[in-house]
Design a protein around this motif. Structure first.
Motif, PDB file in Angstrom:
ATOM      1  N   CYS A 102      58.313 -31.638  38.026  1.00 18.81           N
ATOM      2  CA  CYS A 102      59.683 -30.717  38.527  1.00 18.81           C
ATOM      3  C   CYS A 102      60.087 -31.590  39.240  1.00 18.81           C
ATOM      4  N   LEU A 105      59.868 -29.912  43.268  1.00 15.43           N
ATOM      5  CA  LEU A 105      58.680 -30.508  44.204  1.00 15.43           C
ATOM      6  C   LEU A 105      57.492 -30.184  43.386  1.00 15.43           C
ATOM      7  N   GLY A 106      57.614 -30.822  42.428  1.00 17.18           N
ATOM      8  CA  GLY A 106      56.425 -31.589  41.998  1.00 17.18           C
ATOM      9  C   GLY A 106      55.691 -30.649  40.846  1.00 17.18           C
ATOM     10  N   HIS A 123      59.311 -22.167  41.075  1.00 14.51           N
ATOM     11  CA  HIS A 123      60.952 -21.694  42.112  1.00 14.51           C
ATOM     12  C   HIS A 123      61.114 -21.245  40.249  1.00 14.51           C
ATOM     13  N   GLY A 124      61.471 -20.995  39.126  1.00 17.08           N
ATOM     14  CA  GLY A 124      62.054 -20.630  38.517  1.00 17.08           C
ATOM     15  C   GLY A 124      63.304 -22.118  38.106  1.00 17.08           C
TER      16      GLY A 124
END
Ligand code: FES
Length: 175
Positions: A102, A105-106, A123-124
């Motif tokens: 992602c 933040l990965g 985090h969606g």
């Protein structure tokens, strides 16, 4: 093989939030490999047996790589949303190839083949089937690794002309 298990472990960790045997089964299916060869920082994957809308996860230089062969409907959708440029054309087929981390933040997003979208459980954040971001907080689509097309194969780690054009057009950044 142990690397594959490492990814499985990370992915299953992320999936505990969602739960459900169906979800786990869907996740496992994404681990079915395509023939690949790894040597000196390059990973060569033969895509000729890839199936539409079935996510394949490979490994390149310690990173998970997502490969998703697009169905005709997915290609039409990508054309409409102007995201065809994110896809890699090999023969008559289109593939999404991206680093499976992602861009927020990965975390490793999971793929929902029913919704044809990726969800990052941390985090969606969400991405469509071209791996373009569709829901914040990720700031951009998943990054595309350097690649070169070789017949029905893709060589990760080499910068072929198609990848160089993507970089020049600002479709991805260097990873
Ligand atoms: S790490 Fe994916 S949404 Fe935050």
């Amino acid at each position: 093989m142990s690397n594959r298990r490492d990814f499985m472990g990370m992915a299953l960790g992320g999936f505990t939030a969602l739960g459900g045997i169906g979800a786990l089964y869907a996740m496992k299916r994404t681990w079915d490999p395509l023939p690949s060869v790894k040597a000196a920082g390059f990973t060569t994957i033969d895509l000729k047996d890839a199936q539409e809308n079935v996510l394949v996860t490979e490994k390149w230089r310690g990173k998970p790589i997502f490969i998703l062969k697009q169905s005709k409907e997915m290609v039409e959708k990508a054309k409409k949303s102007d995201e065809l440029k994110r896809l890699i054309k090999i023969g008559d087929e289109y593939y999404m190839v991206a680093v499976g981390l992602c861009t927020h933040l990965g975390c490793i997003p999971g793929y929902d083949s029913g919704k044809q979208s990726f969800l990052c459980a941390c985090h969606g954040g969400q991405y469509d089937s071209t791996a373009m971001v569709t829901k914040a907080p990720p700031p951009r689509g998943l990054d595309i690794p350097p690649f070169r097309i070789d017949g029905t194969k893709i060589v990760l780690g080499e910068e072929g002309p198609e990848y160089k054009k993507m970089l020049a057009d600002g479709i991805t950044m260097k990873v």
